[in-house]
Design a protein around this motif. Structure first.
Motif, PDB file in Angstrom:
ATOM      1  N   ARG A 124      11.088  -0.455  43.823  1.00 56.78           N
ATOM      2  CA  ARG A 124      10.996  -1.325  44.999  1.00 56.78           C
ATOM      3  C   ARG A 124      12.161  -1.109  45.938  1.00 56.78           C
ATOM      4  NH1 ARG A 124       9.581  -6.564  41.318  1.00 56.78           N
ATOM      5  NH2 ARG A 124       7.728  -5.685  40.327  1.00 56.78           N
ATOM      6  N   GLN A 125      12.514   0.160  46.158  1.00 47.95           N
ATOM      7  CA  GLN A 125      13.614   0.517  47.052  1.00 47.95           C
ATOM      8  C   GLN A 125      13.155   1.481  48.139  1.00 47.95           C
ATOM      9  OE1 GLN A 125      16.378   2.189  44.248  1.00 47.95           O
ATOM     10  NE2 GLN A 125      17.265   0.206  43.718  1.00 47.95           N
ATOM     11  N   LEU A 126      11.852   1.588  48.331  1.00 47.93           N
ATOM     12  CA  LEU A 126      11.322   2.518  49.321  1.00 47.93           C
ATOM     13  C   LEU A 126      11.827   2.130  50.703  1.00 47.93           C
ATOM     14  CD1 LEU A 126       9.375   4.966  49.070  1.00 47.93           C
ATOM     15  CD2 LEU A 126       7.560   3.471  49.892  1.00 47.93           C
ATOM     16  N   GLY A 127      12.435   3.106  51.394  1.00 53.42           N
ATOM     17  CA  GLY A 127      13.030   2.826  52.699  1.00 53.42           C
ATOM     18  C   GLY A 127      12.596   3.818  53.760  1.00 53.42           C
ATOM     19  N   PHE A 128      13.175   3.669  54.946  1.00 53.70           N
ATOM     20  CA  PHE A 128      12.807   4.533  56.057  1.00 53.70           C
ATOM     21  C   PHE A 128      13.178   5.977  55.782  1.00 53.70           C
ATOM     22  CE2 PHE A 128      13.664   6.634  60.118  1.00 53.70           C
ATOM     23  CZ  PHE A 128      12.467   6.393  60.792  1.00 53.70           C
ATOM     24  N   ASP A 129      14.304   6.200  55.079  1.00 55.39           N
ATOM     25  CA  ASP A 129      14.696   7.576  54.779  1.00 55.39           C
ATOM     26  C   ASP A 129      13.664   8.260  53.897  1.00 55.39           C
ATOM     27  OD1 ASP A 129      15.504   5.698  52.798  1.00 55.39           O
ATOM     28  OD2 ASP A 129      16.718   7.256  51.838  1.00 55.39           O
ATOM     29  N   CYS A 167      20.788  11.310  57.160  1.00 57.58           N
ATOM     30  CA  CYS A 167      21.771  10.378  57.738  1.00 57.58           C
ATOM     31  C   CYS A 167      21.530   8.953  57.260  1.00 57.58           C
ATOM     32  CB  CYS A 167      21.707  10.446  59.258  1.00 57.58           C
ATOM     33  SG  CYS A 167      22.323  11.991  59.985  1.00 57.58           S
ATOM     34  N   ILE A 168      20.265   8.539  57.234  1.00 57.68           N
ATOM     35  CA  ILE A 168      19.952   7.182  56.782  1.00 57.68           C
ATOM     36  C   ILE A 168      20.233   7.031  55.288  1.00 57.68           C
ATOM     37  CG2 ILE A 168      18.110   5.471  56.560  1.00 57.68           C
ATOM     38  CD1 ILE A 168      16.846   6.681  59.046  1.00 57.68           C
ATOM     39  N   LEU A 169      19.987   8.085  54.517  1.00 59.32           N
ATOM     40  CA  LEU A 169      20.312   8.054  53.085  1.00 59.32           C
ATOM     41  C   LEU A 169      21.800   7.825  52.875  1.00 59.32           C
ATOM     42  CD1 LEU A 169      19.642   8.464  50.081  1.00 59.32           C
ATOM     43  CD2 LEU A 169      19.880  10.934  50.462  1.00 59.32           C
ATOM     44  N   ILE A 170      22.635   8.471  53.693  1.00 59.74           N
ATOM     45  CA  ILE A 170      24.079   8.275  53.588  1.00 59.74           C
ATOM     46  C   ILE A 170      24.444   6.813  53.852  1.00 59.74           C
ATOM     47  CG2 ILE A 170      26.311   8.912  54.579  1.00 59.74           C
ATOM     48  CD1 ILE A 170      25.094  11.658  55.227  1.00 59.74           C
ATOM     49  N   LEU A 171      23.786   6.214  54.840  1.00 59.79           N
ATOM     50  CA  LEU A 171      24.065   4.804  55.147  1.00 59.79           C
ATOM     51  C   LEU A 171      23.614   3.884  54.021  1.00 59.79           C
ATOM     52  CD1 LEU A 171      23.171   4.494  58.949  1.00 59.79           C
ATOM     53  CD2 LEU A 171      25.436   4.354  57.884  1.00 59.79           C
ATOM     54  N   ARG A 172      22.589   4.278  53.294  1.00 58.78           N
ATOM     55  CA  ARG A 172      22.155   3.452  52.162  1.00 58.78           C
ATOM     56  C   ARG A 172      23.156   3.509  51.016  1.00 58.78           C
ATOM     57  NH1 ARG A 172      15.796   3.826  50.840  1.00 58.78           N
ATOM     58  NH2 ARG A 172      16.477   2.170  49.436  1.00 58.78           N
ATOM     59  N   ASP A 178      27.396   1.599  53.821  1.00 60.15           N
ATOM     60  CA  ASP A 178      27.152   1.213  55.210  1.00 60.15           C
ATOM     61  C   ASP A 178      28.388   0.533  55.780  1.00 60.15           C
ATOM     62  OD1 ASP A 178      26.185   0.509  57.643  1.00 60.15           O
ATOM     63  OD2 ASP A 178      24.567  -0.782  56.917  1.00 60.15           O
ATOM     64  N   THR A 179      29.173   1.278  56.547  1.00 61.20           N
ATOM     65  CA  THR A 179      30.335   0.732  57.248  1.00 61.20           C
ATOM     66  C   THR A 179      30.166   0.965  58.746  1.00 61.20           C
ATOM     67  OG1 THR A 179      31.580   2.804  57.061  1.00 61.20           O
ATOM     68  CG2 THR A 179      31.824   1.204  55.257  1.00 61.20           C
ATOM     69  N   ARG A 180      30.894   0.209  59.548  1.00 62.24           N
ATOM     70  CA  ARG A 180      30.737   0.324  61.000  1.00 62.24           C
ATOM     71  C   ARG A 180      31.112   1.718  61.512  1.00 62.24           C
ATOM     72  NH1 ARG A 180      33.077  -4.319  64.809  1.00 62.24           N
ATOM     73  NH2 ARG A 180      31.393  -5.400  63.681  1.00 62.24           N
ATOM     74  N   PRO A 181      32.270   2.312  61.111  1.00 59.25           N
ATOM     75  CA  PRO A 181      32.589   3.660  61.602  1.00 59.25           C
ATOM     76  C   PRO A 181      31.527   4.694  61.196  1.00 59.25           C
ATOM     77  CG  PRO A 181      34.526   2.629  60.637  1.00 59.25           C
ATOM     78  CD  PRO A 181      33.362   1.755  60.289  1.00 59.25           C
ATOM     79  N   LEU A 182      31.044   4.579  59.958  1.00 57.34           N
ATOM     80  CA  LEU A 182      30.038   5.519  59.500  1.00 57.34           C
ATOM     81  C   LEU A 182      28.732   5.331  60.264  1.00 57.34           C
ATOM     82  CD1 LEU A 182      29.673   7.761  57.391  1.00 57.34           C
ATOM     83  CD2 LEU A 182      28.805   6.031  55.807  1.00 57.34           C
ATOM     84  N   ARG A 183      28.406   4.078  60.557  1.00 63.50           N
ATOM     85  CA  ARG A 183      27.183   3.783  61.302  1.00 63.50           C
ATOM     86  C   ARG A 183      27.247   4.370  62.705  1.00 63.50           C
ATOM     87  NH1 ARG A 183      26.865  -1.129  59.565  1.00 63.50           N
ATOM     88  NH2 ARG A 183      27.897  -2.106  61.331  1.00 63.50           N
TER      89      ARG A 183
END
Length: 345
Positions: free
Chosen positions: A40-45, A109-114, A117-122
């Motif tokens: 149950r972790q299916l995401g946009f990435d 890129c979205i996988l990295i944010l998962r 998730d920090t503001r500079p990285l975002r």
């Protein structure tokens, strides 16, 4: 023209390499999406990677057809009709290539944010994604606007109805240059992020090693751009070589991104295997309790003892999340286990 040999045919190389890489990409993407859906972790990435793989398979199918017409052979060994067909199919594969590469890197890129998730990285990844969309979109626009009518690209009237070939080639140079930069960033960032996350050292080393496969895709991207020339008299051979490097870049990127989740995939399927084994031995009740103890998609922890979630004197509530539950008849017994599990989710 007569200096070439009929045996100098890159078509079989394109087919073999692409079929192998496509199989690996499809299998790893399927395992990734299955695991994420099961947890149950299916995401946009994951969705973006599934679409990427679908487009890559469609592109490969067109390439298989083009090889039947002589794609990979030198111009003098291909008939005029077949040469036009090859150029037409090659144009379609180029139209598919740029959005596919863009989606693949957006997924990474979205996988990295998962992971973190920090503001500079975002902000950093947001800028990278914007650049990816722009550079790949400009190549797509050039391909669509290069010739008027479009069929002039492949019907032998290119010089009279199309922009100079340099326009398209230089737009691809720009896209490939940015792709090389983003490949390096998208390879280094996961290593940096994972290295600062509290996980076992062996896991860190494995993830970093797998993500380093992206550097191979970086090299392939540079070679793809270097293999392109401004001449258009032997496209059946030249574009086959470019396609080999483009496919290697694309599929290795997909495989590397999917294998970065290999530990999660392995853990999921080993746990499913244990569950099936327990079911076979008649431990249905134990497995049910274990399933209630797993985290849900929203991060709640389900109660390990379903019967404790009911209070016959008042409104039933979940001990884990405090969410009111719809009353059941004979709540202290387990007569509708499937319905109960859905309700607690």
């Amino acid at each position: 023209m007569g200096e070439h040999s009929p045996s100098d045919d890159k078509g079989p190389t394109l087919l073999v390499l692409t079929c192998i890489l496509t199989s690996l990409a499809v299998v790893t993407t399927g395992l990734r999406c299955w695991t994420r859906w099961g947890n149950r972790q299916l995401g946009f990435d994951d969705g973006a990677m599934a679409v990427t793989t679908t487009l890559a398979v469609a592109r490969m199918s067109i390439q298989i057809v083009s090889v039947r017409y002589g794609n990979g052979k030198h111009r003098e060994f291909v008939s005029d009709d077949d040469y036009q067909t090859i150029n037409m199919l090659t144009w379609y594969t180029q139209v598919l290539l740029f959005p596919t590469i863009c989606l693949m890197k957006v997924s990474i890129c979205i996988l990295i944010l998962r992971i973190k998730d920090t503001r500079p990285l975002r902000y950093t990844l947001g800028a990278i994604i914007t650049g990816l969309v722009l550079t790949n979109f400009e190549c797509l626009v050039v391909l669509l606007a290069e010739c008027s009518p479009l069929k002039a690209y492949w019907n032998g009237t290119y010089a009279d109805h199309c922009w100079p070939a340099e326009v398209r080639i230089y737009s691809i140079y720009l896209q490939a240059s940015y792709a090389v930069v983003t490949d390096v960033i998208c390879t280094v960032l996961p290593i940096y992020v994972v290295w600062n996350v509290r996980i076992p050292w062996s896991t860190k080393a494995a993830v970093c090693g797998l993500m380093s496969m992206g550097l191979v895709a970086t090299i392939c991207s540079a070679i793809r751009a270097a293999s392109l020339g401004t001449t258009t008299d032997d496209l059946s051979y030249a574009y086959c070589i470019a396609a080999i490097w483009a496919n290697t870049e694309l599929f290795l990127g997909i495989i590397a991104a999917n294998l970065a989740l290999s530990r999660s995939i392995y853990k999921y399927f080993t746990e499913r295997a244990k569950t099936l084994t327990s079911n076979a031995s008649g431990s249905r009740t134990t497995n049910l309790r274990n399933s209630f103890a797993t985290p849900t998609r929203m991060g709640y922890v389900k109660s390990p003892e379903p019967s404790l979630a009911f209070d016959m004197g008042g409104s039933p509530r979940s001990e884990a999340s405090g969410i009111p539950l719809r009353p059941y008849k004979n709540g202290s017994t387990f007569t509708e286990l499937d319905s109960l599990e859905k309700e607690l989710r």
